[in-house]
Design an enzyme around this catalytic site. Structure first.
Site, PDB file in Angstrom:
ATOM      1  N   LYS A   1       0.052   4.260  -0.227  1.00 55.68           N
ATOM      2  CA  LYS A   1      -0.607   5.412   0.409  1.00 55.68           C
ATOM      3  C   LYS A   1      -0.428   6.650  -0.484  1.00 55.68           C
ATOM      4  CE  LYS A   1      -0.189   3.178   4.860  1.00 55.68           C
ATOM      5  NZ  LYS A   1      -0.030   3.334   6.329  1.00 55.68           N
TER       6      LYS A   1
ATOM      7  N   ASN B   1       0.859  -1.182   0.000  1.00 55.62           N
ATOM      8  CA  ASN B   1       0.000   0.000   0.000  1.00 55.62           C
ATOM      9  C   ASN B   1       0.893   1.229   0.000  1.00 55.62           C
ATOM     10  OD1 ASN B   1      -1.920   1.981   0.377  1.00 55.62           O
ATOM     11  ND2 ASN B   1      -2.366   1.431   2.504  1.00 55.62           N
TER      12      ASN B   1
ATOM     13  N   SER C   1       2.456  -3.080  10.248  1.00 55.40           N
ATOM     14  CA  SER C   1       3.898  -2.812  10.181  1.00 55.40           C
ATOM     15  C   SER C   1       4.729  -4.068   9.971  1.00 55.40           C
ATOM     16  CB  SER C   1       4.371  -2.071  11.441  1.00 55.40           C
ATOM     17  OG  SER C   1       3.745  -0.813  11.546  1.00 55.40           O
TER      18      SER C   1
ATOM     19  N   GLU D   1      -5.425  -5.313  10.463  1.00 49.80           N
ATOM     20  CA  GLU D   1      -4.434  -4.279  10.721  1.00 49.80           C
ATOM     21  C   GLU D   1      -4.702  -3.651  12.085  1.00 49.80           C
ATOM     22  OE1 GLU D   1      -4.674  -1.023   7.997  1.00 49.80           O
ATOM     23  OE2 GLU D   1      -6.810  -0.783   8.280  1.00 49.80           O
TER      24      GLU D   1
ATOM     25  N   GLY E   1       2.538   2.521  11.579  1.00 47.93           N
ATOM     26  CA  GLY E   1       3.309   3.758  11.593  1.00 47.93           C
ATOM     27  C   GLY E   1       3.760   4.200  12.964  1.00 47.93           C
TER      28      GLY E   1
ATOM     29  N   HIS F   1      -9.444   0.751   4.826  1.00 49.79           N
ATOM     30  CA  HIS F   1      -8.191   0.917   5.561  1.00 49.79           C
ATOM     31  C   HIS F   1      -8.419   1.812   6.780  1.00 49.79           C
ATOM     32  CE1 HIS F   1      -4.060   2.161   6.472  1.00 49.79           C
ATOM     33  NE2 HIS F   1      -3.670   1.076   5.827  1.00 49.79           N
TER      34      HIS F   1
END
Length: 263
Positions: free
Chosen positions: A12, A10, A223, A176, A182, A104
């Protein structure tokens, strides 16, 4: 049942058309001729990249003839209309993409995505023949409150409302944990496996056909990186990864794909 591993990147809001095409060139160089990223005898994983909308066409063109699949990061539920800033399934198909990420955590957090709109977007993806990567996961506050399973069940049931067993052939679920995106934190292999097993058990309850739970791929999206991929992918219910920052680094992304080939 053996499930083919899927490693999805992804991107982003990163990489314009020129930089996106170059990243694909760099990935192809990492994988070698014919994307031979898998060792002899290992099961070949699927590899997916999901650029931003303006980069899709350039990436699709550069990825042609390689093992790389291309997906989008969002889809609107309507075919057309007064929906400024949105993009339809037909438009994505015209770009040449095969997959789309839906729900997401960043869409939920910043742009008002709900379980109901995730369901609408999923139906639009299926209507247009796209494979959907549907994201679910809890926040740090929800995990600390002990409500992870409650939150994940609500999101899975909401996303898959009125979705048939046959539809599920083109649905991938990505777990997720929002607290591990992040932040530098990552769920342990055991923590990730526990939630993945819970989701698979939930699918057994939701669908009368046991093949749905057995065949649906559940990715880890918290992650995953070059250092932790092998341990996570060794878990029995983790069928790949939805990769963020590491997907922008060709060597790191290739390392994850190679780890998937050995899982």
């Amino acid at each position: 049942m053996a499930r083919q591993i899927l490693i999805a990147g992804n991107w982003k809001m990163n990489k314009g058309a020129a930089d996106g095409a170059q990243l694909i060139k760099d990935l192809k160089a990492q994988f070698g001729s014919g994307c031979s990223c898998c060792c002899s005898g290992a099961k070949k994983p699927e590899v997916l990249v999901c650029p931003t909308f303006t980069t899709l066409s350039a990436v699709v063109a550069e990825a042609q003839g390689s093992c790389l699949l291309v997906g989008a990061q969002n889809i609107h539920w309507a075919d057309q209309g007064a929906f400024t800033g949105e993009i339809s399934g037909a438009m994505l198909k015209e770009c040449g993409v095969t997959h789309v990420i839906i729900g997401h955590s960043e869409r939920r957090q910043y742009f008002g995505e709900t379980d109901a709109t995730v369901n609408q977007r999923l139906k639009a993806a299926l209507k247009n023949g796209l494979t959907a990567v549907v994201c679910v996961g809890e926040t740090l506050a929800e995990r600390e409150a002990g409500t992870t399973n409650v939150v994940v069940e609500r999101q899975v049931r909401g996303a898959l409302a009125d979705i048939s067993a046959d539809d599920m052939k083109k649905v991938v679920i990505a777990y997720e944990p929002v607290w591990a995106i992040g932040t530098g934190k990552v769920a342990s292999d055991e923590q990730a496996q526990e939630v993945h097993a819970f989701i698979r058990g939930l699918l057994k309850v939701m669908f009368s056909c046991p093949c749905v739970a057995d065949s649906t791929r559940i990715l880890y999206g918290g992650s995953m990186n070059a250092a932790n991929a092998a341990g996570l992918l060794a878990q029995p219910d983790i069928d790949g990864g939805l990769i963020g920052g590491a997907s922008l680094k060709p060597a790191d992304f290739a390392t994850i794909v190679k780890a998937a080939a050995q899982a």
